[in-house]
Design a protein around this motif. Structure first.
Motif, mmCIF file in Angstrom:
data_model
loop_
_atom_site.group_PDB
_atom_site.id
_atom_site.type_symbol
_atom_site.label_atom_id
_atom_site.label_comp_id
_atom_site.label_asym_id
_atom_site.label_seq_id
_atom_site.Cartn_x
_atom_site.Cartn_y
_atom_site.Cartn_z
ATOM 1 N N PRO A 145 0.897 -1.172 0.088
ATOM 2 C CA PRO A 145 0.052 -0.127 -0.105
ATOM 3 C C PRO A 145 0.789 1.234 0.015
ATOM 4 C CG PRO A 145 -0.139 -1.224 2.143
ATOM 5 C CD PRO A 145 0.610 -1.991 0.993
ATOM 6 N N GLY A 146 1.927 1.237 0.512
ATOM 7 C CA GLY A 146 2.852 2.327 0.654
ATOM 8 C C GLY A 146 3.529 2.805 -0.517
ATOM 9 N N MET A 147 3.512 1.983 -1.794
ATOM 10 C CA MET A 147 4.210 1.944 -2.849
ATOM 11 C C MET A 147 3.128 2.417 -4.208
ATOM 12 S SD MET A 147 7.010 -0.952 -3.275
ATOM 13 C CE MET A 147 8.365 -0.893 -2.308
ATOM 14 N N THR A 148 3.566 3.191 -4.969
ATOM 15 C CA THR A 148 2.685 3.612 -6.234
ATOM 16 C C THR A 148 2.578 2.241 -6.991
ATOM 17 O OG1 THR A 148 4.698 4.154 -7.555
ATOM 18 C CG2 THR A 148 3.701 5.839 -6.357
ATOM 19 N N LEU A 149 1.640 2.320 -7.847
ATOM 20 C CA LEU A 149 1.376 1.149 -8.714
ATOM 21 C C LEU A 149 2.815 0.779 -9.594
ATOM 22 C CD1 LEU A 149 -2.000 1.960 -10.341
ATOM 23 C CD2 LEU A 149 -1.626 0.818 -8.317
ATOM 24 N N LEU A 150 3.412 1.789 -10.092
ATOM 25 C CA LEU A 150 4.630 1.690 -10.815
ATOM 26 C C LEU A 150 5.723 0.852 -9.984
ATOM 27 C CD1 LEU A 150 6.025 2.199 -13.576
ATOM 28 C CD2 LEU A 150 7.092 4.410 -12.507
ATOM 29 N N GLU A 151 5.721 1.576 -8.898
ATOM 30 C CA GLU A 151 6.650 0.891 -7.634
ATOM 31 C C GLU A 151 6.565 -0.738 -7.645
ATOM 32 O OE1 GLU A 151 7.989 4.916 -5.412
ATOM 33 O OE2 GLU A 151 6.512 3.617 -4.702
ATOM 34 N N ASN A 152 5.232 -1.008 -7.240
ATOM 35 C CA ASN A 152 4.757 -2.393 -6.943
ATOM 36 C C ASN A 152 5.231 -3.296 -8.410
ATOM 37 O OD1 ASN A 152 3.012 -3.333 -4.526
ATOM 38 N ND2 ASN A 152 2.243 -0.952 -5.004
ATOM 39 N N VAL A 153 4.911 -2.975 -9.438
ATOM 40 C CA VAL A 153 5.194 -3.659 -10.704
ATOM 41 C C VAL A 153 6.733 -3.620 -10.876
ATOM 42 C CG1 VAL A 153 4.939 -3.891 -13.080
ATOM 43 C CG2 VAL A 153 2.906 -3.197 -11.700
ATOM 44 N N GLU A 154 7.593 -2.755 -10.594
ATOM 45 C CA GLU A 154 8.802 -2.633 -10.464
ATOM 46 C C GLU A 154 9.437 -3.780 -9.689
ATOM 47 O OE1 GLU A 154 11.415 0.694 -10.380
ATOM 48 O OE2 GLU A 154 9.554 1.787 -10.706
ATOM 49 N N LEU A 155 9.123 -4.149 -8.330
ATOM 50 C CA LEU A 155 9.443 -5.070 -7.437
ATOM 51 C C LEU A 155 10.317 -6.288 -7.988
ATOM 52 C CD1 LEU A 155 6.918 -5.075 -4.251
ATOM 53 C CD2 LEU A 155 9.477 -4.213 -4.488
ATOM 54 N N PRO A 156 9.712 -7.111 -8.887
ATOM 55 C CA PRO A 156 10.666 -8.301 -9.231
ATOM 56 C C PRO A 156 11.747 -7.988 -9.957
ATOM 57 C CG PRO A 156 8.355 -8.596 -9.826
ATOM 58 C CD PRO A 156 8.120 -7.063 -9.256
ATOM 59 N N LEU A 157 11.846 -6.820 -10.705
ATOM 60 C CA LEU A 157 12.959 -6.478 -11.280
ATOM 61 C C LEU A 157 14.082 -5.785 -10.253
ATOM 62 C CD1 LEU A 157 11.356 -4.422 -14.118
ATOM 63 C CD2 LEU A 157 12.233 -6.813 -14.402
ATOM 64 N N LEU A 158 13.581 -5.174 -9.449
ATOM 65 C CA LEU A 158 14.153 -4.589 -8.196
ATOM 66 C C LEU A 158 15.112 -5.838 -7.728
ATOM 67 C CD1 LEU A 158 15.538 -2.281 -6.312
ATOM 68 C CD2 LEU A 158 13.594 -2.941 -4.787
ATOM 69 N N TYR A 159 14.504 -7.060 -7.302
ATOM 70 C CA TYR A 159 15.067 -8.230 -6.763
ATOM 71 C C TYR A 159 16.009 -8.957 -7.861
ATOM 72 C CZ TYR A 159 11.378 -7.877 -3.366
ATOM 73 O OH TYR A 159 10.442 -7.466 -2.292
ATOM 74 N N ALA A 160 15.778 -8.813 -9.076
ATOM 75 C CA ALA A 160 16.430 -9.436 -10.083
ATOM 76 C C ALA A 160 17.720 -8.513 -10.249
ATOM 77 C CB ALA A 160 15.923 -9.704 -11.393
ATOM 78 N N GLY A 161 17.912 -7.352 -9.544
ATOM 79 C CA GLY A 161 19.128 -6.402 -9.782
ATOM 80 C C GLY A 161 19.119 -5.550 -11.340
ATOM 81 N N VAL A 162 17.806 -5.185 -11.678
ATOM 82 C CA VAL A 162 17.730 -4.396 -13.195
ATOM 83 C C VAL A 162 18.003 -3.017 -12.768
ATOM 84 C CG1 VAL A 162 16.126 -3.909 -14.662
ATOM 85 C CG2 VAL A 162 16.006 -6.366 -14.027
ATOM 86 N N SER A 163 18.488 -2.372 -13.639
ATOM 87 C CA SER A 163 18.756 -0.773 -13.219
ATOM 88 C C SER A 163 17.627 -0.104 -13.328
ATOM 89 C CB SER A 163 19.548 -0.433 -14.278
ATOM 90 O OG SER A 163 18.885 -0.253 -15.432
ATOM 91 N N ALA A 164 17.431 1.144 -12.397
ATOM 92 C CA ALA A 164 16.284 1.859 -12.058
ATOM 93 C C ALA A 164 15.636 2.285 -13.418
ATOM 94 C CB ALA A 164 16.790 3.079 -11.310
ATOM 95 N N ALA A 165 16.310 2.625 -14.344
ATOM 96 C CA ALA A 165 15.719 3.317 -15.532
ATOM 97 C C ALA A 165 14.866 2.261 -16.279
ATOM 98 C CB ALA A 165 16.801 4.070 -16.607
ATOM 99 N N GLU A 166 15.662 0.882 -16.290
ATOM 100 C CA GLU A 166 14.927 -0.036 -16.988
ATOM 101 C C GLU A 166 13.735 -0.625 -16.281
ATOM 102 O OE1 GLU A 166 15.745 -4.463 -19.062
ATOM 103 O OE2 GLU A 166 17.498 -3.466 -18.358
ATOM 104 N N ARG A 167 14.023 -0.845 -15.092
ATOM 105 C CA ARG A 167 12.783 -1.073 -14.280
ATOM 106 C C ARG A 167 11.584 -0.026 -14.464
ATOM 107 N NH1 ARG A 167 16.306 -1.067 -9.627
ATOM 108 N NH2 ARG A 167 15.072 0.773 -8.750
ATOM 109 N N ARG A 168 11.704 1.092 -14.370
ATOM 110 C CA ARG A 168 10.652 2.088 -14.627
ATOM 111 C C ARG A 168 9.946 1.844 -15.918
ATOM 112 N NH1 ARG A 168 14.221 5.555 -11.570
ATOM 113 N NH2 ARG A 168 15.055 6.324 -13.327
ATOM 114 N N GLU A 169 10.752 1.824 -17.016
ATOM 115 C CA GLU A 169 10.270 1.620 -18.525
ATOM 116 C C GLU A 169 9.521 0.224 -18.514
ATOM 117 O OE1 GLU A 169 9.377 2.247 -22.412
ATOM 118 O OE2 GLU A 169 10.001 3.519 -20.700
ATOM 119 N N ARG A 170 10.030 -0.882 -18.170
ATOM 120 C CA ARG A 170 9.158 -1.944 -18.193
ATOM 121 C C ARG A 170 8.139 -2.039 -17.590
ATOM 122 N NH1 ARG A 170 14.210 -6.651 -17.574
ATOM 123 N NH2 ARG A 170 12.447 -7.972 -17.402
ATOM 124 N N ALA A 171 8.180 -1.402 -16.392
ATOM 125 C CA ALA A 171 7.047 -1.579 -15.409
ATOM 126 C C ALA A 171 5.854 -0.606 -16.159
ATOM 127 C CB ALA A 171 7.232 -1.028 -14.208
#
Length: 246
Positions: A102-128
């Motif tokens: 609940p404390g994260m935006t929709l974009l940040e929620n969708v980014e989470l698996p990519l964060l755990y996978a070590g994907v760069s911030a810019a690519e995470r945001r674009e893919r999400a």
């Protein structure tokens, strides 16, 4: 002719839970295969073992005995860390309760698996962002889960499940917390995803939900009771035929 290789297969899976001096058998020798691009429903009443089976093939739990191979990899031989890596790279989950933070935006929620996978911030945001646009929420990126409807939350959960381009999407009662109209919209979205080539395994107790798949595996008392496949009827409609699995 080259024989097709299953995306994953389970062989004689059992799951036992000690209960004092007795043992509860959640799964009793379950065996089946799923191929790339299939849409399979695992159907059964509450307590049938279908959710236990989902947790095992989703690498959230381990069987008591039996075999599980994903892309010909022996899943039972993997360490906990290797299982976690496999879950994040090969498996996407959609749950009845959405499981959004609940404390994260929709974009940040969708980014989470990519964060755990070590994907760069810019690519995470674009893919999400692309995933949210695909499920019709491209204008809600900065909203939080409590600012959108239940159906929209489930769309976010689907976007999150797909963002890592998993081999399989597992959906556990994905319409259980939705009204009938919204549930139909979510099932239509799963159908479209399958037509695009995604492999989907759906767990449900509802026949009307299961019939969106092309194969239904019926679970009862921890074992496969029967398997049905959809076939075209004489007037072009789909009918269901029980098949014998060798």
């Amino acid at each position: 002719m080259k024989e097709r290789t299953p995306l994953f297969r389970v062989e004689n899976l059992t799951k036992e839970y000690p209960m004092g001096d007795s043992v509860v058998y959640a799964l009793r020798g379950v065996s089946f295969e799923v191929y790339q691009g299939e849409y399979v429903a695992i159907m059964g009443p509450s307590g049938s073992g279908k959710s236990t089976l989902m947790h095992i093939i989703g690498c959230l739990d381990r069987p008591t005995s039996g075999s599980y191979y994903l892309r010909n990899r022996d899943v039972r031989s993997l360490s906990d860390d290797e299982l976690a890596e496999l879950r994040n790279s090969e498996i996407g989950f959609v749950f009845q309760s959405f499981n959004l933070l609940p404390g994260m935006t929709l974009l940040e929620n969708v980014e989470l698996p990519l964060l755990y996978a070590g994907v760069s911030a810019a690519e995470r945001r674009e893919r999400a962002r692309r995933m949210l646009e695909m499920v019709g929420l491209g204008e809600r990126l900065r909203h939080h889960p409590n600012e959108i409807s239940g159906g929209q939350r489930q769309r976010v959960a689907i976007a999150r499940a797909l963002v890592n381009d998993p081999a399989i999407v597992f959906a556990d009662e994905p319409t259980g917390n939705l009204d009938s109209v919204t549930g139909k919209e979510i099932m239509a979205l799963f159908g479209e995803l399958n037509r695009q080539g995604n492999t989907i395994v759906l767990v449900t107790h509802e026949r009307t939900v299961a019939e969106h798949a092309s194969r239904i595996i019926h679970i009862k008392d921890g074992a496969i009771e029967k398997t049905e496949v959809s076939v075209p009827g004489s007037h072009g409609e789909l009918t269901w035929k029980e098949v014998t699995v060798v």
